[in-house]
Motif scaffolding. Sequence first.
Motif, PDB file in Angstrom:
ATOM      1  N   UNK A  22     -45.166 -44.906 -39.542  1.00  0.00           N
ATOM      2  CA  UNK A  22     -46.501 -45.512 -39.637  1.00  0.00           C
ATOM      3  C   UNK A  22     -46.981 -46.030 -38.279  1.00  0.00           C
ATOM      4  N   UNK A  23     -46.066 -46.624 -37.506  1.00  0.00           N
ATOM      5  CA  UNK A  23     -46.446 -47.087 -36.165  1.00  0.00           C
ATOM      6  C   UNK A  23     -46.815 -45.916 -35.270  1.00  0.00           C
ATOM      7  N   UNK A  24     -46.084 -44.833 -35.383  1.00  0.00           N
ATOM      8  CA  UNK A  24     -46.385 -43.638 -34.600  1.00  0.00           C
ATOM      9  C   UNK A  24     -47.731 -43.053 -34.953  1.00  0.00           C
ATOM     10  N   UNK A  25     -48.047 -43.078 -36.253  1.00  0.00           N
ATOM     11  CA  UNK A  25     -49.355 -42.576 -36.676  1.00  0.00           C
ATOM     12  C   UNK A  25     -50.486 -43.411 -36.082  1.00  0.00           C
ATOM     13  N   UNK A  26     -50.312 -44.757 -36.037  1.00  0.00           N
ATOM     14  CA  UNK A  26     -51.336 -45.614 -35.436  1.00  0.00           C
ATOM     15  C   UNK A  26     -51.498 -45.316 -33.950  1.00  0.00           C
ATOM     16  N   UNK A  27     -50.362 -45.101 -33.246  1.00  0.00           N
ATOM     17  CA  UNK A  27     -50.421 -44.756 -31.820  1.00  0.00           C
ATOM     18  C   UNK A  27     -51.202 -43.458 -31.632  1.00  0.00           C
ATOM     19  N   UNK A  28     -50.931 -42.466 -32.466  1.00  0.00           N
ATOM     20  CA  UNK A  28     -51.621 -41.188 -32.360  1.00  0.00           C
ATOM     21  C   UNK A  28     -53.110 -41.348 -32.687  1.00  0.00           C
ATOM     22  N   UNK A  29     -53.410 -42.117 -33.736  1.00  0.00           N
ATOM     23  CA  UNK A  29     -54.809 -42.317 -34.128  1.00  0.00           C
ATOM     24  C   UNK A  29     -55.612 -42.903 -32.969  1.00  0.00           C
ATOM     25  N   UNK A  30     -55.068 -43.939 -32.331  1.00  0.00           N
ATOM     26  CA  UNK A  30     -55.772 -44.566 -31.207  1.00  0.00           C
ATOM     27  C   UNK A  30     -55.897 -43.612 -30.023  1.00  0.00           C
ATOM     28  N   UNK A  31     -54.849 -42.821 -29.771  1.00  0.00           N
ATOM     29  CA  UNK A  31     -54.890 -41.876 -28.645  1.00  0.00           C
ATOM     30  C   UNK A  31     -55.949 -40.817 -28.869  1.00  0.00           C
ATOM     31  N   UNK A  32     -56.053 -40.327 -30.127  1.00  0.00           N
ATOM     32  CA  UNK A  32     -57.043 -39.298 -30.433  1.00  0.00           C
ATOM     33  C   UNK A  32     -58.454 -39.881 -30.322  1.00  0.00           C
ATOM     34  N   UNK A  33     -58.656 -41.093 -30.862  1.00  0.00           N
ATOM     35  CA  UNK A  33     -59.971 -41.739 -30.775  1.00  0.00           C
ATOM     36  C   UNK A  33     -60.403 -41.903 -29.325  1.00  0.00           C
ATOM     37  N   UNK A  34     -59.481 -42.344 -28.488  1.00  0.00           N
ATOM     38  CA  UNK A  34     -59.802 -42.524 -27.065  1.00  0.00           C
ATOM     39  C   UNK A  34     -60.145 -41.192 -26.415  1.00  0.00           C
ATOM     40  N   UNK A  35     -59.354 -40.168 -26.727  1.00  0.00           N
ATOM     41  CA  UNK A  35     -59.593 -38.849 -26.121  1.00  0.00           C
ATOM     42  C   UNK A  35     -60.938 -38.275 -26.545  1.00  0.00           C
ATOM     43  N   UNK A  36     -61.332 -38.502 -27.803  1.00  0.00           N
ATOM     44  CA  UNK A  36     -62.601 -37.944 -28.288  1.00  0.00           C
ATOM     45  C   UNK A  36     -63.803 -38.555 -27.597  1.00  0.00           C
ATOM     46  N   UNK A  37     -63.630 -39.725 -27.011  1.00  0.00           N
ATOM     47  CA  UNK A  37     -64.731 -40.358 -26.283  1.00  0.00           C
ATOM     48  C   UNK A  37     -64.910 -39.804 -24.874  1.00  0.00           C
ATOM     49  N   UNK A  38     -63.950 -38.954 -24.443  1.00  0.00           N
ATOM     50  CA  UNK A  38     -64.056 -38.384 -23.097  1.00  0.00           C
ATOM     51  C   UNK A  38     -65.077 -37.255 -23.080  1.00  0.00           C
ATOM     52  N   UNK A  39     -65.755 -37.123 -21.954  1.00  0.00           N
ATOM     53  CA  UNK A  39     -66.751 -36.057 -21.779  1.00  0.00           C
ATOM     54  C   UNK A  39     -66.044 -34.703 -21.681  1.00  0.00           C
ATOM     55  N   UNK A  40     -66.531 -33.723 -22.444  1.00  0.00           N
ATOM     56  CA  UNK A  40     -66.006 -32.375 -22.349  1.00  0.00           C
ATOM     57  C   UNK A  40     -64.621 -32.184 -22.940  1.00  0.00           C
ATOM     58  N   UNK A  50     -59.624 -29.126 -27.702  1.00  0.00           N
ATOM     59  CA  UNK A  50     -58.397 -29.257 -28.490  1.00  0.00           C
ATOM     60  C   UNK A  50     -57.170 -29.447 -27.599  1.00  0.00           C
ATOM     61  N   UNK A  51     -57.115 -28.748 -26.492  1.00  0.00           N
ATOM     62  CA  UNK A  51     -55.975 -28.874 -25.585  1.00  0.00           C
ATOM     63  C   UNK A  51     -55.894 -30.288 -25.018  1.00  0.00           C
ATOM     64  N   UNK A  52     -57.055 -30.873 -24.715  1.00  0.00           N
ATOM     65  CA  UNK A  52     -57.059 -32.235 -24.181  1.00  0.00           C
ATOM     66  C   UNK A  52     -56.602 -33.250 -25.214  1.00  0.00           C
ATOM     67  N   UNK A  53     -57.019 -33.061 -26.474  1.00  0.00           N
ATOM     68  CA  UNK A  53     -56.565 -33.955 -27.545  1.00  0.00           C
ATOM     69  C   UNK A  53     -55.056 -33.829 -27.730  1.00  0.00           C
ATOM     70  N   UNK A  54     -54.551 -32.584 -27.718  1.00  0.00           N
ATOM     71  CA  UNK A  54     -53.110 -32.373 -27.880  1.00  0.00           C
ATOM     72  C   UNK A  54     -52.329 -33.047 -26.758  1.00  0.00           C
ATOM     73  N   UNK A  55     -52.842 -32.925 -25.542  1.00  0.00           N
ATOM     74  CA  UNK A  55     -52.176 -33.556 -24.403  1.00  0.00           C
ATOM     75  C   UNK A  55     -52.147 -35.077 -24.562  1.00  0.00           C
ATOM     76  N   UNK A  56     -53.256 -35.658 -25.036  1.00  0.00           N
ATOM     77  CA  UNK A  56     -53.310 -37.104 -25.244  1.00  0.00           C
ATOM     78  C   UNK A  56     -52.322 -37.545 -26.323  1.00  0.00           C
TER      79      UNK A  56
END
Length: 561
Positions: A506-524, A527-533
């Motif tokens: 569950x903690x890992x899922x929260x870490x991933x959720x926040x990382x994906x949310x942050x990545x989605x706010x980046x310009x351009x 999918x590869x960028x989200x995976x890297x994040x």
Amino acid sequence: MPTKLKIKSNEVAVYALGGLGEIGKNCYGVEYKDEIIIIDAGVMFPGDDLLGIDYIIPDYNYIIENQDRIKGVVITHGHEDHIGGIPWLLKQVNLPIYAGPLSLALIRGKLEEHGLLRDAKLFEINVDSVLKFGGDMWVDFFRTTHSIPEPVAVAIHTPEGVIVETGDFKFDFTPVGEPADLHKMARLGEEGVLLLMSDSTNAEIPIFSNSEKVVGANIINIFERIEGRIIFASFASNMFRLQQAIDGAVKTGRKVVVFGRSMEKSIVNGLELGYIHAPAGTIIDPSEVSKVPSEKLVIMCTGSQGEPMAALSRIANGMHRHITLQTGDTVVFSSNAIPGNTSGVNRLINTIAEAGAEVIYGKMNNIHTSGHGGQQEQKLMLRLIKPKFFMPIHGEYRMLKIHAGLAQDTGVLKENCFIHENGDVLALTRDTARLADHFRADDIYVDGNDIGGIGNAVLHDRHELSEDGIVIAVANVDIAKKKIVAGPDLLSRGFIYMRESGDLIRSGQRVLFNAIRTALNEEGINEAGVARAMRDALGPFLYRETEREPLVVPMVMSPDK
């Protein structure tokens, strides 16, 4: 454009594609003007750190680029570290191969397995052969002694002088096979040898190696003391040792059965070529084993190095279809563990002992001797050949260095000894020698039928998988709407037990959720960028929580997939 060496027109170039700084992978080249002669094309077996790798072969790019200048590949003897790379070489360039009858039989078997035999250009040689190619270089041979029949050293004659490559050798004055041709060695030495390239495998051993005759007598003595079944494990290529085991069986009135594909082939080749002799009825079919009393049977098999799928390992683990270990059996290891195989051999011996069988092992019982000469034999070769320049080969760096010291002890000038690496080019004239150039000579990994497709990144991933397992992170993400549709979810294999690790997941899922949310706010972002994040966030988190580093594999899915 083919690689051209930085040498002068009157210089002879000598180099190794494999065999320097290592045991195995022997492959050497001698080049003069527009002619190249290759000596051997071997493999090296991987250590425990190269997970999933079957063989290591030389990088043949230099040969491929200069194939029009290569006159042939001459083979010193039929061991894997000298012929095992031939199929992989011929898959890339079809060169003529020159080898003795036994070596050719072994090579044909390999090429047939790879579907290369029909188009192969194979030529039989012997110790009296002379190879002339119509140019400035020609080749002849002299007999040496080794643990396989028909070993030869190669003498390449050039306008600047003779280059001698010994192959693997020892000096056995009571050999099982033909004796070494000391007279021809001495004659070459008297006539003058420009460069000696000599086997360094046993440069750390200060004495002469034991004679095979001593080993044969000890095998018979041991067989005479054993009352139950004898399981005899040895190198399949050591045909002399196989003959000694058969002699021991005949002397003690036992039948012989052979298990292991490579040993079966060696027996067949040995019988056909006259190197193995057995009275009619001595060697029986596996289906007849149950009819022979235990005290009348010798089982000869592969697996002396603890190989998991070899016959002896399958017998010890109860996986062999004909034989299982039983109380009263004696397993005789007529071998020593090759460096890197010690732990595997020890595990196998423990398994055998736990099954109630006795074990008789290797050198401590004088039932194995090396096919490589010790220091005294290496000095004898140097004294006979009397080279002006010396290049130790086939050995790890410390062995090459010791061997160079032995050469100096026998009269070769220190400045005339060259400890090189694979790819280094030694340029010679009748009066001079210098390090002239270097070309790329990397290790190439063979995994199944794949040549060179396994790089350091793949090996790194395999190490991580073997040590800390894998974690797969999956998320369904709508990149256009910058929205997480489903997940993220975690799957684990070899890292944690999912049912007992709910808090960590569950903690890992929260870490991933926040990382994906942050990545989605980046310009351009894509999918590869989200995976890297995802990977960059989850890896450090798991290490902080567990102090382990599993392989993290992010998978980003989109709603329309």
